[in-house]
Design a protein around this motif. Structure first.
Motif, mmCIF file in Angstrom:
data_model
loop_
_atom_site.group_PDB
_atom_site.id
_atom_site.type_symbol
_atom_site.label_atom_id
_atom_site.label_comp_id
_atom_site.label_asym_id
_atom_site.label_seq_id
_atom_site.Cartn_x
_atom_site.Cartn_y
_atom_site.Cartn_z
ATOM 1 N N ARG B 94 0.840 -1.466 0.040
ATOM 2 C CA ARG B 94 -0.305 0.153 -0.049
ATOM 3 C C ARG B 94 1.229 1.355 -0.171
ATOM 4 O O ARG B 94 1.880 0.965 0.594
ATOM 5 C CB ARG B 94 -0.959 -0.098 0.932
ATOM 6 C CG ARG B 94 -1.410 -1.756 1.478
ATOM 7 C CD ARG B 94 -2.927 -1.054 2.067
ATOM 8 N NE ARG B 94 -4.008 -0.538 1.510
ATOM 9 C CZ ARG B 94 -5.442 -0.692 2.009
ATOM 10 N NH1 ARG B 94 -5.584 -1.091 2.885
ATOM 11 N NH2 ARG B 94 -5.881 0.589 1.627
ATOM 12 N N THR B 95 0.342 1.975 -1.116
ATOM 13 C CA THR B 95 1.388 3.435 -1.303
ATOM 14 C C THR B 95 0.455 4.481 -0.828
ATOM 15 O O THR B 95 -0.395 4.580 -0.873
ATOM 16 C CB THR B 95 1.672 3.611 -2.577
ATOM 17 O OG1 THR B 95 1.366 3.287 -3.118
ATOM 18 C CG2 THR B 95 2.447 1.915 -2.818
ATOM 19 N N LEU B 96 1.447 5.516 -0.812
ATOM 20 C CA LEU B 96 1.609 7.071 -0.056
ATOM 21 C C LEU B 96 1.393 7.409 -1.130
ATOM 22 O O LEU B 96 2.859 7.932 -0.638
ATOM 23 C CB LEU B 96 0.925 7.715 0.840
ATOM 24 C CG LEU B 96 1.143 8.999 1.622
ATOM 25 C CD1 LEU B 96 -0.507 9.506 0.620
ATOM 26 C CD2 LEU B 96 0.776 9.623 2.851
ATOM 27 N N ALA B 97 1.278 8.320 -2.008
ATOM 28 C CA ALA B 97 2.552 9.720 -3.109
ATOM 29 C C ALA B 97 2.053 11.398 -2.376
ATOM 30 O O ALA B 97 1.185 11.625 -2.604
ATOM 31 C CB ALA B 97 1.673 9.362 -4.500
ATOM 32 N N LEU B 98 3.092 11.255 -2.109
ATOM 33 C CA LEU B 98 2.874 13.418 -1.853
ATOM 34 C C LEU B 98 4.436 13.442 -2.179
ATOM 35 O O LEU B 98 5.236 13.197 -2.532
ATOM 36 C CB LEU B 98 2.406 12.760 -0.351
ATOM 37 C CG LEU B 98 3.729 12.802 0.764
ATOM 38 C CD1 LEU B 98 4.757 13.201 1.353
ATOM 39 C CD2 LEU B 98 2.950 12.177 2.190
ATOM 40 N N LEU B 123 -1.370 3.908 3.948
ATOM 41 C CA LEU B 123 -0.695 5.727 4.948
ATOM 42 C C LEU B 123 -1.484 6.368 4.457
ATOM 43 O O LEU B 123 -2.180 7.033 3.822
ATOM 44 C CB LEU B 123 -0.071 5.340 4.220
ATOM 45 C CG LEU B 123 0.979 4.156 4.387
ATOM 46 C CD1 LEU B 123 2.176 3.611 3.494
ATOM 47 C CD2 LEU B 123 1.209 4.014 5.956
ATOM 48 N N VAL B 124 -2.244 7.603 5.386
ATOM 49 C CA VAL B 124 -3.197 8.624 5.532
ATOM 50 C C VAL B 124 -2.895 10.033 5.303
ATOM 51 O O VAL B 124 -2.686 9.846 6.990
ATOM 52 C CB VAL B 124 -4.632 8.012 6.493
ATOM 53 C CG1 VAL B 124 -5.674 9.431 5.329
ATOM 54 C CG2 VAL B 124 -5.191 6.663 5.050
#
Lengths: 107, 146
Positions: B94-98, B123-124
């Motif tokens: 699971r990923t979060l792109a920022l 991931l939030v």
């Protein structure tokens, strides 16, 4: 999601330039529903083929799916038409919804 | 089959009771947090509650391991401005792109969610005021000593 090339705004500055007059709820099948808060300030960071790209630091805007992506909004002809994901330069379509982004009065 | 899965989940939850962060509380650690270099940004990570506590995946930033997702734990890393993909992997990645700007601090809540077989960690990104209130309930779990 589809690829989207951002043409940065030549007049881009870090200062917020627009104010959102009223809350707007964006609906996108790939991102769920998301409400943009009234009185948030936005800056135009450039454009993609789908419209102008606006960014805010006043609230978190995300594509909330199994994976999560920070996003900007894409506005065309007074409507939000989707999201722009800076990481990877992608566009996510949304149901068009009217938005009132007014230029802020110069201080 | 369902019973087996339920037992597995229960077992993992029980393991969680002994798998919490054991470092100093955020309140105690706060004064040890180094000042952020002006050319860098800071990513904070934290996880609340015991749910899925036995699942402690590595947290990666652009593929580099920066810490573990530990129940009731927090840690942070400093990075130059730029685009980042944060990831972790249990039964699925699971990923979060920022995007991180200079002198910017961002907060990422690691949320345990029930997957097909084991918990996954979503991931939030969280707004600062909310994040600081939640981090205050956690303990340092970073790889470095305060």
């Amino acid at each position: 999601m589809s690829p989207a090339n951002l043409a940065p705004d030549a007049n881009f500055t870090a200062a917020p330039a627009y104010r959102l007059a009223a809350p707007v709820t964006i609906k996108a099948s790939a991102a769920g529903n998301q409400t943009l808060r009234a009185d948030t300030t936005w800056m135009r960071v450039g454009s993609i083929a789908h419209g102008d790209v606006f960014h805010t630091k006043d609230q978190i805007v995300i594509i909330d799916s199994f994976n999560v992506f920070e996003a900007d909004i894409v506005v065309k002809d007074g409507k939000v038409v989707g999201y722009f994901i800076p990481v990877g330069s992608r566009f996510v379509v949304a149901q068009p919804v009217a938005i009132n982004l007014a230029i802020k009065d110069p201080q | 089959m369902k019973l087996g899965r339920a037992f597995a989940i229960a077992a993992l939850a029980l393991v969680g009771a002994s798998a919490c962060a054991s470092g100093p509380s955020y309140a105690d650690y706060q004064s040890s947090v180094p000042a952020l270099k002006s050319a860098e940004g800071r990513l904070w990570f934290y996880r609340l509650g015991l749910l899925g506590g036995g699942i402690q995946p590595d947290i990666k930033v652009n593929g580099e391991v920066v810490g573990k997702s530990v129940s009731d734990g927090f840690f942070f890393v400093d990075r130059p401005p730029g685009h980042y993909t944060i990831s972790n992997s249990t039964e699925a990645e699971r990923t979060l792109a920022l995007t991180l700007a200079p002198n910017e601090q961002k907060y990422v809540r690691m949320e345990a969610q029930i997957g097909m077989l084991v918990y996954t960690i979503k991931l939030v990104p969280v707004e600062r005021e909310v994040a600081l209130a939640e981090i205050a309930k956690t303990k340092f779990s970073g790889p470095t000593k305060p």
